[in-house]
Write an enzyme that holds these catalytic residues in place. Structure first.
Site, PDB file in Angstrom:
ATOM      1  N   THR A  73      18.163   2.764  48.030  1.00 56.10           N
ATOM      2  CA  THR A  73      17.271   3.601  48.841  1.00 56.10           C
ATOM      3  C   THR A  73      17.549   5.049  48.474  1.00 56.10           C
ATOM      4  O   THR A  73      18.604   5.584  48.808  1.00 56.10           O
ATOM      5  CB  THR A  73      17.530   3.387  50.345  1.00 56.10           C
ATOM      6  OG1 THR A  73      17.405   2.004  50.647  1.00 56.10           O
ATOM      7  CG2 THR A  73      16.554   4.202  51.174  1.00 56.10           C
ATOM      8  N   LYS A 114      21.727   9.318  55.835  1.00 53.26           N
ATOM      9  CA  LYS A 114      21.106   9.647  54.536  1.00 53.26           C
ATOM     10  C   LYS A 114      19.623   9.302  54.566  1.00 53.26           C
ATOM     11  O   LYS A 114      18.766  10.089  54.166  1.00 53.26           O
ATOM     12  CB  LYS A 114      21.850   8.844  53.450  1.00 53.26           C
ATOM     13  CG  LYS A 114      21.285   8.938  52.052  1.00 53.26           C
ATOM     14  CD  LYS A 114      20.699   7.682  51.450  1.00 53.26           C
ATOM     15  CE  LYS A 114      21.182   6.332  51.746  1.00 53.26           C
ATOM     16  NZ  LYS A 114      20.465   5.231  51.124  1.00 53.26           N
ATOM     17  N   LYS A 148       9.859   2.186  51.247  1.00 54.23           N
ATOM     18  CA  LYS A 148      11.167   1.972  51.873  1.00 54.23           C
ATOM     19  C   LYS A 148      11.405   2.997  52.986  1.00 54.23           C
ATOM     20  O   LYS A 148      11.891   2.661  54.069  1.00 54.23           O
ATOM     21  CB  LYS A 148      12.271   2.056  50.807  1.00 54.23           C
ATOM     22  CG  LYS A 148      13.680   1.968  51.337  1.00 54.23           C
ATOM     23  CD  LYS A 148      13.988   0.647  52.029  1.00 54.23           C
ATOM     24  CE  LYS A 148      15.393   0.692  52.637  1.00 54.23           C
ATOM     25  NZ  LYS A 148      15.663  -0.459  53.509  1.00 54.23           N
TER      26      LYS A 148
HETATM   27  N1  LIG Z   1      23.598  -2.282  53.967  1.00 54.14           N
HETATM   28  C1  LIG Z   1      22.335  -2.470  54.321  1.00 54.14           C
HETATM   29  O1  LIG Z   1      22.027  -3.069  55.366  1.00 54.14           O
HETATM   30  C2  LIG Z   1      21.207  -1.959  53.451  1.00 54.14           C
HETATM   31  C3  LIG Z   1      19.944  -2.486  53.673  1.00 54.14           C
HETATM   32  C4  LIG Z   1      18.880  -2.074  52.883  1.00 54.14           C
HETATM   33  C5  LIG Z   1      19.094  -1.114  51.905  1.00 54.14           C
HETATM   34  N2  LIG Z   1      20.343  -0.586  51.719  1.00 54.14           N
HETATM   35  C6  LIG Z   1      20.518   0.411  50.668  1.00 54.14           C
HETATM   36  O2  LIG Z   1      21.097  -0.230  49.538  1.00 54.14           O
HETATM   37  C7  LIG Z   1      22.001   0.679  48.893  1.00 54.14           C
HETATM   38  C8  LIG Z   1      23.401   0.076  48.874  1.00 54.14           C
HETATM   39  O3  LIG Z   1      23.816  -0.129  50.215  1.00 54.14           O
HETATM   40  P1  LIG Z   1      25.207  -0.831  50.545  1.00 54.14           P
HETATM   41  O4  LIG Z   1      25.204  -1.099  52.003  1.00 54.14           O
HETATM   42  O5  LIG Z   1      25.493  -1.901  49.578  1.00 54.14           O
HETATM   43  O6  LIG Z   1      26.181   0.416  50.282  1.00 54.14           O
HETATM   44  P2  LIG Z   1      27.775   0.430  50.119  1.00 54.14           P
HETATM   45  O7  LIG Z   1      28.371  -0.813  50.648  1.00 54.14           O
HETATM   46  O8  LIG Z   1      28.229   1.745  50.650  1.00 54.14           O
HETATM   47  O9  LIG Z   1      27.960   0.414  48.520  1.00 54.14           O
HETATM   48  C9  LIG Z   1      27.574   1.538  47.782  1.00 54.14           C
HETATM   49  C10 LIG Z   1      27.756   1.297  46.302  1.00 54.14           C
HETATM   50  O10 LIG Z   1      27.450   2.531  45.612  1.00 54.14           O
HETATM   51  C11 LIG Z   1      28.558   2.906  44.801  1.00 54.14           C
HETATM   52  N3  LIG Z   1      28.635   4.354  44.680  1.00 54.14           N
HETATM   53  C12 LIG Z   1      28.610   5.282  45.671  1.00 54.14           C
HETATM   54  N4  LIG Z   1      28.687   6.534  45.150  1.00 54.14           N
HETATM   55  C13 LIG Z   1      28.774   6.387  43.803  1.00 54.14           C
HETATM   56  C14 LIG Z   1      28.855   7.296  42.713  1.00 54.14           C
HETATM   57  N5  LIG Z   1      28.855   8.637  42.915  1.00 54.14           N
HETATM   58  N6  LIG Z   1      28.932   6.789  41.476  1.00 54.14           N
HETATM   59  C15 LIG Z   1      28.924   5.459  41.256  1.00 54.14           C
HETATM   60  N7  LIG Z   1      28.832   4.524  42.234  1.00 54.14           N
HETATM   61  C16 LIG Z   1      28.751   5.000  43.508  1.00 54.14           C
HETATM   62  C17 LIG Z   1      29.756   2.317  45.495  1.00 54.14           C
HETATM   63  O11 LIG Z   1      30.824   2.233  44.585  1.00 54.14           O
HETATM   64  P3  LIG Z   1      32.355   2.228  45.092  1.00 54.14           P
HETATM   65  O12 LIG Z   1      32.693   0.794  45.398  1.00 54.14           O
HETATM   66  O13 LIG Z   1      33.111   2.794  43.947  1.00 54.14           O
HETATM   67  O14 LIG Z   1      32.410   3.117  46.328  1.00 54.14           O
HETATM   68  C18 LIG Z   1      29.198   0.939  45.888  1.00 54.14           C
HETATM   69  O15 LIG Z   1      29.148   0.087  44.768  1.00 54.14           O
HETATM   70  C19 LIG Z   1      21.893   1.996  49.651  1.00 54.14           C
HETATM   71  O16 LIG Z   1      20.950   2.820  49.050  1.00 54.14           O
HETATM   72  C20 LIG Z   1      21.434   1.564  51.036  1.00 54.14           C
HETATM   73  O17 LIG Z   1      20.767   2.590  51.734  1.00 54.14           O
HETATM   74  C21 LIG Z   1      21.402  -1.007  52.464  1.00 54.14           C
END
Ligand SMILES: NC(=O)c1ccc[n+]([C@@H]2O[C@H](COP(=O)([O-])OP(=O)(O)OC[C@H]3O[C@@H](n4cnc5c(N)ncnc54)[C@H](OP(=O)(O)O)[C@@H]3O)[C@@H](O)[C@H]2O)c1
Length: 293
Positions: A94, A237, A169
């Site tokens: 997102t 965010k 989204k």
């Molecule tokens: N969780 C939900 O319910 C949900 C639902 C729909 C959409 N989303 C969207 O899907 C995406 C992922 O969500 P998530 O919940 O999986 O997030 P998350 O658990 O916080 O994981 C984030 C990922 O991004 C990586 N990352 C963050 N900053 C980085 C950087 N500067 N360089 C390289 N890698 C980086 C992290 O790596 P590290 O392991 O090294 O930190 C991790 O692999 C987001 O955009 C979120 O808004 C989430």
């Protein structure tokens, strides 16, 4: 079997990867923090972005925010410079529509087919392969990767050209923010008025204003359970992305402005790593009530 490079082993990526492996795909993963790959089974672990990307039929990206995508996709040695023209790249993150447009332009210059394909659903839907995907990009590119997207999702929606998925989204997440804020207000009002919150949830579950969000979050609030499926910091965010996007297109979003203020206050109180529903704790605190039963 499709050879897939998957970048981003967060909450969402891990669930999707498990389903891709179970479906028999050949999955190579990369993550900024390599240790997060240790407990994944059935995958190959790449040490560089180029290793994860080169020679794959499909590359899937699921990173937290604009900064992450800018670095991993558009940075030096990033996906846009490493990907082969035979690879389809799908960004599930997102992010802002502007950045999504930048990605689309970079991949077009490189001759690499690209889709923006953010997802609805959370940790549970990622784990069960039940996400809802909103896709922007050429229809023929989507058809090439539809079998892969089908593995992680319940439905796939082609919204239009590149950037349409990123925009949809934010339209959808406006409703997520609004529903969580409204749930918090209604529970705080009900508690202040002396109603039994279990009975309140019973009503919310059957009426013509019911919502799967109320069904999922309501009982957890009563249990005092804010364990993370969708981190509050990510919701902040998203609220800010919606505000920026809405300002660009000239659509006032006063409800989002209100929700952003509450979410920001909750993050300031230290709830950023808790579930997005932790914004309700601030609403309850302001009302001087305890919502746990
Ligand atoms: N969780 C939900 O319910 C949900 C639902 C729909 C959409 N989303 C969207 O899907 C995406 C992922 O969500 P998530 O919940 O999986 O997030 P998350 O658990 O916080 O994981 C984030 C990922 O991004 C990586 N990352 C963050 N900053 C980085 C950087 N500067 N360089 C390289 N890698 C980086 C992290 O790596 P590290 O392991 O090294 O930190 C991790 O692999 C987001 O955009 C979120 O808004 C989430």
């Amino acid at each position: 079997m499709t050879s897939i490079g998957f970048l981003g082993l967060g909450t969402m990526g891990r669930g999707m990867i498990a389903n891709l492996v179970t479906a028999g795909h050949d999955v190579t993963v990369w993550n900024r923090t390599p240790g997060r790959a240790e407990d994944l089974t059935g995958v190959r672990v790449a040490t560089t972005i180029a290793d994860a990307v080169q020679g794959r039929e499909v590359v899937m990206i699921c990173l937290s925010d604009d900064a992450a995508v800018r670095q991993v996709v558009l940075g030096a040695d990033g996906v846009a410079s490493a990907a082969d023209p035979g690879t389809v790249v799908i960004d599930l993150s997102t992010i802002s529509p502007d950045l999504s447009d930048e990605e689309a332009a970079a991949f077009a210059t490189a001759g690499v087919p690209f889709l923006d394909a953010p997802v609805f659903g959370s940790k549970g839907e990622a784990a069960s392969g039940g996400l809802w995907v909103v896709v922007g990009g050429p229809a023929e590119t989507l058809e090439r990767v539809r079998p892969v997207l089908d593995v992680v999702s319940e439905t796939v929606h082609h919204m239009g050209p590149n950037g349409s998925g990123a925009r949809m989204k934010l339209v959808g997440n406006l409703l997520v923010a609004a529903q969580l804020h409204a749930l918090g207000e209604s529970l705080a009002l009900a508690r202040s008025a002396g109603l039994d919150l279990s009975r309140v949830l019973e009503v919310l579950a059957v009426t013509d204003f019911r919502s799967p969000i109320f069904d999922g979050v309501g009982p957890m609030v009563l249990d005092g359970d804010y364990s993370t499926s969708f981190a509050l910091r990510l919701m902040l965010k998203d609220a800010r992305l919606i505000q920026e996007f809405a300002a660009q297109v000239g659509a006032p979003v006063p409800g989002v402005d209100l929700a952003e203020g509450t979410i920001a206050a909750a993050v300031d109180r230290g709830y950023g790593e808790e579930n997005a529903s932790a914004l309700i704790k601030v609403i309850a605190e302001r009302a001087g009530v305890d919502l746990s039963t």
